[in-house]
Scaffold this active site. Structure first.
Site, PDB file in Angstrom:
ATOM      1  N   GLU A 205      -4.655   7.857  -3.062  1.00 52.79           N
ATOM      2  CA  GLU A 205      -5.140   6.591  -2.516  1.00 52.79           C
ATOM      3  C   GLU A 205      -5.443   5.595  -3.638  1.00 52.79           C
ATOM      4  OE1 GLU A 205      -4.780   6.235   0.566  1.00 52.79           O
ATOM      5  OE2 GLU A 205      -5.930   4.459   1.133  1.00 52.79           O
TER       6      GLU A 205
ATOM      7  N   HIS B   8       1.767   4.601  -2.734  1.00 54.54           N
ATOM      8  CA  HIS B   8       1.934   6.046  -2.487  1.00 54.54           C
ATOM      9  C   HIS B   8       3.339   6.489  -2.893  1.00 54.54           C
ATOM     10  CE1 HIS B   8      -1.864   6.789  -0.484  1.00 54.54           C
ATOM     11  NE2 HIS B   8      -1.639   5.898   0.467  1.00 54.54           N
TER      12      HIS B   8
ATOM     13  N   HIS C  41       0.839  -1.208   0.000  1.00 50.90           N
ATOM     14  CA  HIS C  41       0.000   0.000   0.000  1.00 50.90           C
ATOM     15  C   HIS C  41       0.874   1.259   0.000  1.00 50.90           C
ATOM     16  CE1 HIS C  41      -3.671   2.353   1.113  1.00 50.90           C
ATOM     17  NE2 HIS C  41      -2.771   3.143   1.685  1.00 50.90           N
ATOM     18  N   GLU C  42       1.815   1.299   0.930  1.00 53.05           N
ATOM     19  CA  GLU C  42       2.666   2.496   1.031  1.00 53.05           C
ATOM     20  C   GLU C  42       3.565   2.639  -0.195  1.00 53.05           C
ATOM     21  OE1 GLU C  42       1.813   4.649   3.090  1.00 53.05           O
ATOM     22  OE2 GLU C  42       0.619   3.391   4.437  1.00 53.05           O
TER      23      GLU C  42
HETATM   24 ZN    ZN Z   1      -3.129   5.224   1.811  1.00 47.61          ZN
END
Ligand code: ZN
Length: 503
Positions: free
Chosen positions: A297, A271, A267-268
């Protein structure tokens, strides 16, 4: 002075401001990853000094004069040219920053820092009454903020616009409506299916060191450049770009649970890859900044869910995971993928699965909106929460700590922020659909461990544009249609109904 000269002055000023700002990013990373607890007082002083300095630079009357001139100049004519986009976004930030009286900004900081303390205590004791007075004050302050900033339609729009430029409450309501209608029935089909995953696979023993090695190998293959970034352990994971060439991501490890470090890191990384893909030549200007929280996101969710929870991804990575973890030896691909995609209504948003996650967001959005519209009193919030929660999930949370008090956002004054999480899911689904259209069989690529084509596509279509377009324009430009819930709902049905044999 020609407008070109004025532009160069504004550019130099903005770049210097961003350089000072990046020092704050280093301090922020250090505070969450490295700083000993007793350093907190001086760190707070550092932040106060820096933010005052940055605020003065951002709101100086000189900047106002430059932007007034530039907005009228030929440079601003095309809002999608480099200069046009920068001028448009500089003006937007300047207006937001200068419309708020200093006393209101100071009061907001004071109230939210006390509220944070009250909220922590209220959550620890599961006692909403301890937080209620703070929330009352915060709501009245955000109303004031909205009124100073100004809005078309309703107050909530002024707040939402900070995080998702150009989006309105009405539009979010319309976008979420199909999710609200179709998600609960889909969840029912899934939970009522006799076929359920064996999630104990993911709760075996996963030694931390093996997790660190495995995660590093995977995120590197996804495109995270360790010469231009770091991955470190922390309590509350985040991604932060210091500057071009320096993007930090963080994660947390549990030896008895595979998911947090693995899927959290991916997830990170989503980003982080966005931040790494912003063009260095635009550093310090809106053209070199991410466009919105929703689009941000969408990147993290796409890598975490659409890529790293897909069967084809694990066709490539499961054998490698089995080399790292004895606990996974003998686990079949089917069983592993099913376990990684468990759908199960639960009380805590941050632990929610892909499908029910959006129900958590809709609940918060609807309550925020009702409070801002004056349709819901702070006194009645816990009851309204529990009622809505039971409606969406089929059961009520056992207490307020696992209900209305679970998230930090409201105590931080972040109202209008929650919808961006689900907007991220909607954008992710629609963008992923477009990537499939343009790149052919993505599953075939994932099966071979090839992630560069997808990353290249994201870089070209999204990352390199920074804030050139508004989020809505960007999504429509890439996908050929306005953002909607349809791609996400289709993706859910295509992925989860077969998994659960619940078609
Ligand atoms: Zn996030």
């Amino acid at each position: 002075m020609s407008s070109q000269e004025t532009y160069q002055k504004m550019l130099a000023h903005a770049q210097e401001t961003a350089t000072f700002g990046s020092m704050g990013a280093v301090l922020g990373w250090d505070q969450q990853v490295m700083m000993p607890p007793k350093g907190i007082q001086h760190r707070a002083n550092q932040f106060a000094a820096l933010s005052g300095f940055l605020h003065d630079r951002a709101t100086s009357p000189q900047v106002g004069e430059w932007l007034a001139e530039l907005s009228e100049s030929d440079l601003a004519k095309d809002p999608h040219s480099v200069e046009g986009a920068n001028i448009r976004e500089w003006k937007r930030s300047y207006d937001r920053a200068t419309k708020l009286p200093k006393e209101l900004v100071v009061e907001f900081a004071r109230v939210t820092s006390l509220a944070d303390h009250d909220w922590q205590q209220a959550r620890a004791e599961s006692n909403y009454a301890l937080f209620k007075p703070s929330l009352q004050k915060i709501l009245s302050l955000v109303r004031e903020v909205a009124d100073y900033i100004g809005y078309e339609g309703e107050r909530y729009n002024a707040l939402l616009d900070e995080y998702e430029p150009g989006m309105t409450a009405k539009e979010v309501e319309q976008l979420f409506a199909p999710l609200r209608e179709r998600t609960p029935a889909l969840v029912q089909k899934i939970v009522n299916s006799p076929k359920q995953p064996d999630t104990s696979i993911l709760h075996r023993h996963f030694p931390r060191e093996a997790q660190e090695r495995f995660v590093k190998m995977v995120v590197e293959m996804l495109g995270f450049d360790f010469e231009a970034g770091r991955l470190d352990p922390t309590t509350h994971p985040f991604a932060s770009r210091i500057a071009p060439g320096d993007t930090r991501i963080t994660t947390r490890y549990y030896e008895d649970f595979f998911n947090p470090a693995f899927f959290g890191s991916v997830h990170e990384v989503g980003h982080g890859l966005y931040e790494m893909g912003l063009l260095e030549e635009h550093f310090g200007t809106p053209m070199g900044e991410s466009v919105s929280l929703g689009i941000h996101e969408s990147q993290s969710r796409m890598w975490e869910n659409f890529v790293a929870r897909s069967r084809s991804f694990w066709e490539f990575f499961l054998p490698k995971a089995q080399d790292h973890f004895d606990a996974l030896k003998g686990v079949s691909l089917d069983d592993f993928v099913f376990a990684a995609n468990e759908v199960c209504p639960s009380t805590i948003r941050v632990e929610a699965d892909e499908i029910t996650y959006n129900l958590h967001i809709m609940l918060r959005f609807e309550l925020e909106l009702a409070m801002l519209r004056g349709d819901l009193e702070v006194d009645d919030l816990p009851d309204a929460w529990n009622e809505k929660f039971a409606h969406y999930m089929g059961f009520a949370p056992p207490n307020d700590a696992e209900g209305v008090l679970q998230d930090v956002h409201w105590s931080s004054g972040l109202i209008g922020y929650f919808p961006t999480y689900s907007l991220g899911n909607l954008y992710a689904a629609q963008l992923f659909e477009a990537a499939r259209r343009d790149l052919g069989d993505l599953d075939e690529q994932f099966r071979r461990g090839e992630f560069k084509p997808l990353l290249g596509w994201l870089r070209e279509n999204i990352h390199q544009h920074g804030s050139r377009y508004t989020p809505k324009e960007l999504a429509e430009r890439i996908t050929g249609k306005p953002v909607s819930a349809e791609p996400l709902l289709n993706y859910f049905e295509r992925k989860f109904l077969p998994l659960y044999s619940a078609g």
